[in-house]
Scaffold this motif. Structure first.
Motif, PDB file in Angstrom:
ATOM      1  N   UNK A   1       0.974  -1.374  -0.009  1.00 22.83           N
ATOM      2  CA  UNK A   1       0.046  -0.181   0.263  1.00 22.83           C
ATOM      3  C   UNK A   1       0.767   1.199   0.099  1.00 22.83           C
ATOM      4  N   UNK A   2       2.068   1.292   0.621  1.00 18.93           N
ATOM      5  CA  UNK A   2       2.926   2.484   0.579  1.00 18.93           C
ATOM      6  C   UNK A   2       3.358   2.901  -0.711  1.00 18.93           C
ATOM      7  N   UNK A   3       3.715   1.919  -1.356  1.00 18.73           N
ATOM      8  CA  UNK A   3       4.421   2.131  -2.869  1.00 18.73           C
ATOM      9  C   UNK A   3       3.539   3.000  -3.644  1.00 18.73           C
ATOM     10  N   UNK A   4       1.970   2.322  -4.068  1.00 21.48           N
ATOM     11  CA  UNK A   4       1.345   3.222  -4.767  1.00 21.48           C
ATOM     12  C   UNK A   4       1.114   4.671  -4.044  1.00 21.48           C
TER      13      UNK A   4
ATOM     14  N   UNK B   1       1.368   7.904  -6.290  1.00 20.53           N
ATOM     15  CA  UNK B   1       0.487   8.954  -6.598  1.00 20.53           C
ATOM     16  C   UNK B   1       1.112  10.232  -6.267  1.00 20.53           C
ATOM     17  N   UNK B   2       1.611  10.507  -5.017  1.00 15.84           N
ATOM     18  CA  UNK B   2       2.380  11.603  -4.808  1.00 15.84           C
ATOM     19  C   UNK B   2       3.237  12.102  -5.880  1.00 15.84           C
ATOM     20  N   UNK B   3       4.104  11.039  -6.718  1.00 16.94           N
ATOM     21  CA  UNK B   3       4.961  11.558  -7.652  1.00 16.94           C
ATOM     22  C   UNK B   3       4.019  11.783  -8.930  1.00 16.94           C
ATOM     23  N   UNK B   4       3.068  11.567  -8.985  1.00 17.55           N
ATOM     24  CA  UNK B   4       1.952  11.648 -10.236  1.00 17.55           C
ATOM     25  C   UNK B   4       1.309  12.933 -10.164  1.00 17.55           C
ATOM     26  N   UNK B   5       1.292  13.712  -8.926  1.00 18.77           N
ATOM     27  CA  UNK B   5       0.502  14.892  -8.914  1.00 18.77           C
ATOM     28  C   UNK B   5       1.148  16.169  -9.684  1.00 18.77           C
TER      29      UNK B   5
ATOM     30  N   UNK C   1      13.116   8.699  -2.794  1.00 23.33           N
ATOM     31  CA  UNK C   1      12.791   7.448  -2.079  1.00 23.33           C
ATOM     32  C   UNK C   1      12.883   6.348  -3.200  1.00 23.33           C
ATOM     33  N   UNK C   2      12.314   6.529  -4.348  1.00 25.10           N
ATOM     34  CA  UNK C   2      12.194   5.527  -5.317  1.00 25.10           C
ATOM     35  C   UNK C   2      13.706   5.099  -5.846  1.00 25.10           C
TER      36      UNK C   2
ATOM     37  N   UNK D   1       9.012   6.750  10.436  1.00 24.89           N
ATOM     38  CA  UNK D   1       8.476   8.266  10.353  1.00 24.89           C
ATOM     39  C   UNK D   1       8.525   8.789   8.941  1.00 24.89           C
ATOM     40  N   UNK D   2       9.704   8.618   8.641  1.00 25.28           N
ATOM     41  CA  UNK D   2      10.002   8.966   7.171  1.00 25.28           C
ATOM     42  C   UNK D   2       8.832   8.887   6.197  1.00 25.28           C
ATOM     43  N   UNK D   3       8.347   7.328   6.086  1.00 27.42           N
ATOM     44  CA  UNK D   3       7.259   6.969   5.264  1.00 27.42           C
ATOM     45  C   UNK D   3       6.176   7.591   5.810  1.00 27.42           C
TER      46      UNK D   3
END
Lengths: 464, 281, 427
Positions: A272-275, A279-283, A332-333, C33-35
């Motif tokens: 769930x965290x990767x998608x 999304x954050x990257x796609x805004x 992060x990626x 926390x970062x995530x």
């Protein structure tokens, strides 16, 4: 006679071209079967394609030359055939006037009525354009027919039509693969060209070392290109201030997210965290900019009034914070990839000595991944330096040379936008300055990218 | 920092105080260091090991042999709980170290691994200097108060791993600059530096040439006076050369466990006999 | 000597170990926390947009019984379309409203009354009458759009507080309308059916969406063929020599060039050199194509690389030419991957603003563009324009437009994911 009609006609010619070749080939084939002769090299469809291609080839060459040369050709004809219509001899104004004759659809009827010279020039230009196109169409048709005749005549059982087709396709592939190089060259030359023209008006010394940037105000009317001051130091300072703030946000958060995702997270958390990061990257950046205006800016102002700090509603801090959020997924990626590339046996070696997971990460994994992480950070910095919309919307226009992140600051990209958006005439030192800034921006980001990509590549090779 | 070792120190290289271990003669022949009883390992649905029981004698070399995929490496990794880091891996049954349950959730894994060290199939020196590779364990565990103590531990460990003479002038060079065999001995030195009681070796010579292999085998022979060594190998000759006890694994089962001599000269199970005589595997 | 004397069993080791484990937990929490911060930022952004946009999805309407009085709407008296075009429809609204409130007498009060209605309301009456001339001289009951100020006041509860930009008299009037059941909120269709406007309540995103559509069409039809052919050439046919390395490095670097630089290139080449029209989707599309091309090449190459070599070799083995092997086997198998990459590239182009600003697609465009050469703007540029507007009512519009843009992007990305899942092959 319009260019699109020309193109349609050209493509239409391909149909009889194909049909003739195909029919001819099938006839020969039928004869061969009847006479029990040896087999054909290529199937009829290749013969058809061959004749069709031959038919439209002259037309395509003519069409492409028209698209590329027409503006220049028509400008030249207009200038030489109707010198009496030209409103000015000044090269820059003339160029502007010529571009207006090329685009009559945009002008209100009242402007045309007030300027009969322009109207006449537009009419002449259209006449020339139509005449030339008609001529080219006829030329393409006749050349195509000749080519078709010769192509059909070449069809024979042992004629290797497929080889010819493949050769053409290969040439096409080769040519199109050079397009990306052409884009780079285009960027380089257009920026260099306009920047050089800018440096004829404003000295490079002033541009690179001047401490004042105010392109809008004429300070000294006797100055060459007297529309303002073009010292770009405040812009660079502002750019690096905003970039610095954004990296202070994105660096730790992005790196920590990557560490958590690659070293600690269970598969479920990852799914769930990767998608969410994607999304954050796609805004779109404009949405980030709006968020900065809507939330971050007012929040900072209120925060400032509580702690007794003078915070401008548009500030480097507001832009930098939001830009930091934007860059988190990038860091992060990239860092995630890099950390995953560290061989598992190094982790096991450390754990087998009794190290905790944190010790393993801090003392073994991160030092091993350091070059890759450095590359990721450089790419992120390059992204921040070139980012436009967030700073345009949130950091302000005033070129303050300041290190105070709560004051309004401006960046290179903001000034490029403000110089080029809105009503402006081309070729003034203002618009040329935008290209000079663009050149500086291109140089800085290119340098960062080249170094970063090289580091990342070296790093990958080291663990392959 | 540069590590220039005074000549005088090199002469005085000796065991660190904490690493002092009793004379092997004093140990009774039958003392058991580690014990496994009914160890079963599953990866998700797949059963990797079913019901392994064996007693591993102290200060001897025990070899685990068998065809690849038979579960001997999996068993080895159970002994210092390296299987913990593999997702979906479940270990049941009992494993003890000096009578203490290794599987106990309250047991500190870091401490267990410092007592049961491991050397891997492929040499895996950290991307640090030779000195720092060996100093890594002592640093994280805080085994020294003064820099001199650390240097002594590093040098002793390198000496015990038979590497000191080859690297004493280049302690600051990266560990990865060594040859394969030297890298593997560096990894052994790194393991020794935290003073383990048991050293697990997972096919330590499979990536090495015959000469480097011979050196490691000599080293194993020397080390057994101080450490309990368990070595996984696919080479029966190696097992015969270095070990005193051998266990033969087949399809996730321990077929036979006995003295190496018995396994190779008089196996009681036909599968063992077929394997050691080269009929399959 | 027994094992109890080794360092592992000393009491200080246990103490130290506790500390190490504490640090380990701390580090783990720090990483988490970062995530968490990254996810919080996302949630905050979406939350802020949703909250801010809520007003934009409803509009306030006022019910009136209007009478198409001949002298007002048919000044020439011949009921011709030209005459109806010149009618004073604001007066129609004013008369209808005055009938409800006969007590309104002074000029100021009248003006305040008529300002409760959107300028769009008069346009609506004109449109109705020109399409239904039979209404001339008759009355009908209509729900008419309220002005932006009235709309905002109604949404915040008609409290007459300072934040509202209505006079006390206007608030009073609105309350009267409400009492008679002549004031309601309904779903704001204007947002989806109108183009840009100076009046917030009349502004919609359709024009910008159409502009984006035409722009992306141009981008796709330029990028996709060139991107795919380049990828096919580089991956399947090109000799791995220095030129190849150069092209490869060039593409990778081009992918990281700031988008605004492509805008400058578009301005210099398409507008200054080729005299193509400013503000047109054609130019915007051509400009975005330059930016999207590297992405498509890179993803298409990855898709081609994922097709195992034995498929190509099998085709060559039965006598296909290298080109036939690629065209008949490798390329079709790589197509889902290429399309997925292209959709993602197009999604990025859809969200891009800066290059479009450079080529003049930032104009105030009231007409919905019909083709590639019309003046147009794009969705993200519309967001930028509205965000810069001083009117408070545009804040909600901007947030709503942002959500609409995000929705488009999510749909495109979901499409890409579905495509990948559906046709993904593991060899």
């Amino acid at each position: 006679m319009s260019a699109s009609l020309f193109l349609a006609l050209l493509l239409f010619m391909a149909i009889p071209g194909f049909a003739l070749g195909w029919v001819q080939s099938r006839r020969l084939r039928a004869d061969a079967v009847a006479g029990a002769k040896k087999g054909h090299h290529s199937r009829p469809i290749y013969h058809g394609l061959y004749t069709a291609l031959r038919t439209i080839r002259p037309g395509i060459v003519l069409f492409l030359s028209w698209v590329i040369l027409a503006p220049w050709l028509l400008d030249t004809i207009l200038v030489h055939a109707h010198p009496e219509l030209l409103p000015t001899t000044d090269a820059r104004e003339l160029s502007l006037w010529l571009s207006r004759t090329a685009d009559p659809g945009r002008m209100a009827a009242s402007i045309l009525e007030a300027d009969p010279g322009l109207k006449a020039a537009i009419d002449h230009r259209q006449d020339y354009s139509q005449g030339l196109l008609l001529f080219l169409t006829l030329l393409a048709l006749s050349l195509g027919l000749v080519a078709l005749r010769r192509a059909v005549a070449r069809i024979a059982p042992d004629f290797r039509a497929r080889i010819h087709i493949e050769h053409s396709v290969m040439t096409f592939l080769k040519v199109s693969s050079t397009f990306s190089v052409l884009v780079t060259l285009g960027i380089l030359f257009s920026l260099l060209w306009e920047a050089l023209r800018f440096f004829q008006l404003v000295s490079p010394w002033e541009f690179f070392f001047g401490l004042q940037w105010s392109p809008q105000i004429a300070l000294r009317s006797d100055q060459v290109g007297a529309s303002g001051l073009f010292g770009s130091v405040p812009l660079f300072a502002g750019t690096f201030l905003v970039t610095g703030i954004s990296m202070l946000v994105a660096g730790p958060i992005g790196l920590m997210s990557a560490i958590y995702l690659s070293e600690f997270a269970t598969p479920r958390v990852r799914t769930w965290a990767k998608p969410m990061l994607e999304i954050l990257a796609g805004i779109p950046t404009v949405v980030y900019g709006f968020f900065a205006v809507l939330v971050t800016g007012p929040f900072l102002v209120r925060f400032g009034s509580v702690v007794g700090l003078d915070v401008a509603s548009e500030s480097a801090m507001a832009a930098g914070l939001v830009m930091g959020i934007m860059i988190i997924p990038l860091v992060s990626s990239l860092a995630d990839d890099v950390i995953r590339a560290v061989p598992q046996n190094l982790r096991e070696g450390s754990l087998a000595l009794g190290a905790t997971q944190a010790e393993t990460i801090v003392r073994v994994v991160l030092p091993s991944a350091l070059p890759g992480i450095a590359g990721a950070f450089l790419l992120a910095i390059s992204r921040a330096v070139g980012e436009t919309m967030i700073v345009v919307m949130a950091s302000g226009m005033a070129a303050n040379l300041t290190a105070n992140p709560f004051e309004a600051t401006t960046t290179i990209t903001v000034q490029i936008v403000s110089l080029l958006v809105g009503d402006q005439e081309f070729d003034s030192s203002k618009t040329l300055a935008a290209f000079a800034l663009g050149l500086a921006l291109f140089a800085v980001t290119l340098l960062l990218n080249v170094i970063a990509l090289r580091i990342v590549r070296k790093y990958r090779e080291a663990y392959e | 920092m540069r590590h220039t070792i005074p000549k005088i120190m090199l002469d005085r290289v000796s065991l660190p105080e904490s690493a002092a271990v009793a004379d092997s003669d004093a140990v009774p022949e039958s003392e058991t260091k580690m014990q496994a009883a009914g160890v079963r390992v599953t990866y998700g649905e797949k059963v990797a090991l079913s019901g392994i029981s064996m007693e591993i004698p102290a200060r001897k070399v025990t070899a685990l042999i068998g065809a690849s995929g038979c579960g001997k490496s999996t068993f080895l990794r159970c002994l210092n709980r390296m299987n913990d880091i593999i997702e979906g891996c479940r270990v049941t049954g009992q494993i003890t170290l000096d009578g203490q349950d290794v599987q106990d959730p309250d047991l500190d894994v870091a401490m267990l691994r410092s007592r049961v060290g491991m050397v891997f199939q492929k040499p895996n020196p950290f991307p640090k200097s030779i000195f720092e590779n060996v100093a890594y364990g002592p640093r994280i565990h805080g085994l020294f108060d003064h820099k001199e103590d650390l240097e002594r531990i590093v040098l002793t460990s390198l000496e015990r791993a038979g590497l000191l003479n080859e690297v004493k002038d280049r302690l600051d060079e990266p560990g990865t600059s060594l040859s394969g065999g030297q890298q593997q001995r560096l990894c052994i030195a790194r393991t020794i530096a935290v003073n383990p009681e048991v050293i697990l070796m997972d096919e330590p010579c499979s990536a090495l040439d015959p000469i480097a292999t011979a050196r490691i085998e000599d080293l194993i022979d020397e080390l057994k006076s101080n450490y309990t060594i368990i070595i996984v190998t696919h080479s029966m000759q190696q097992a015969a050369r270095v070990s005193q006890f051998s266990g033969f694994f087949h399809l996730g089962e321990l077929v036979e466990f006995d003295s190496t001599e018995a396994i190779f000269t008089n196996p009681s199970d036909t599968r063992t006999k077929n394997y050691v005589t080269g009929r399959f595997g | 000597m027994s094992p109890t004397q080794t360092w592992q069993s000393r009491p200080e080791t246990a103490r130290r170990l506790q500390q190490r484990h504490r640090r380990n937990r701390l580090f783990r929490h720090l990483a988490a926390t970062g995530l968490l911060l990254a996810v919080t930022a996302l949630v905050m952004m979406l939350g802020a947009l949703l909250t801010a946009s809520s007003e934009a999805f409803t509009e306030t309407r006022i019910k009136l019984t209007v009478r198409y009085d001949r002298p007002l709407v048919d000044p020439r008296g011949d009921a011709s379309p030209e005459s109806l075009e010149e009618g004073d429809y604001t007066a129609v609204i004013r008369e209808a409203a005055l009938q409800l409130f006969p007590q309104v007498a002074s000029r100021t009060e009248r003006r305040e009354l008529i300002r409760l209605f959107s300028p769009g309301a008069a346009f609506r009456l004109k449109e109705r009458l020109t399409s239904h001339p039979e209404l001339l001289g008759n009355s009908e009951e209509l729900w008419l759009a309220a002005s932006a100020d009235a709309d905002q006041a109604f949404k915040s509860g008609l409290t007459g507080k300072e934040g509202e930009r209505l006079t006390p008299f206007q608030t009073h009037l609105l309350l009267q309308f409400q009492e008679r059941g002549a004031l309601e909120q309904s779903f704001n269709t204007t947002l989806f059916t109108a183009s840009d406007s100076r009046e917030p309540e009349m502004a919609g995103v359709l024009g910008a969406a159409a502009g984006s559509f035409f722009t992306l069409l141009v981008t796709f039809f330029l990028c996709f063929p060139i991107g795919v052919t380049t990828a096919v050439y580089l991956e399947e046919f090109a000799q791995k020599n220095r030129w190849f390395d150069f092209v490869e490095v060039n593409i990778n670097n081009l992918a990281a060039v700031p988008s605004i630089i492509f805008g400058l290139l578009g301005l210099a080449i398409y507008i200054n050199l080729m005299h193509l029209p400013r503000s047109a989707p054609l130019v915007g599309g051509l400009t975005l194509a330059l930016m999207t091309l590297p992405t498509i090449i890179i993803t298409a190459r990855a898709a081609l690389l994922a097709v195992p070599p034995w498929i190509r070799e099998a085709a060559l083995g039965v006598g296909a030419s290298p080109l036939q092997a690629v065209m008949h086997h490798t390329l079709p198998l790589a197509m889902p991957g290429i399309l997925t990459g292209s959709i993602i590239g197009m999604a990025r182009a859809l969200g891009e603003t800066a290059p479009l600003l450079m080529v003049g697609m930032v104009a105030f465009v009231v007409e919905i563009p019909q083709g590639f050469l019309d003046s147009a703007t794009a969705l993200p540029v519309q967001i930028f324009l509205w965000a810069e507007s001083p009117e408070r009512a545009f804040v909600a519009k901007t947030a709503a437009a942002s959500l609409i843009l995000l929705l488009f992007l999510i749909v495109m990305n979901a499409l890409a994911v579905v495509l990948r899942k559906r046709f993904e092959k593991t060899w």
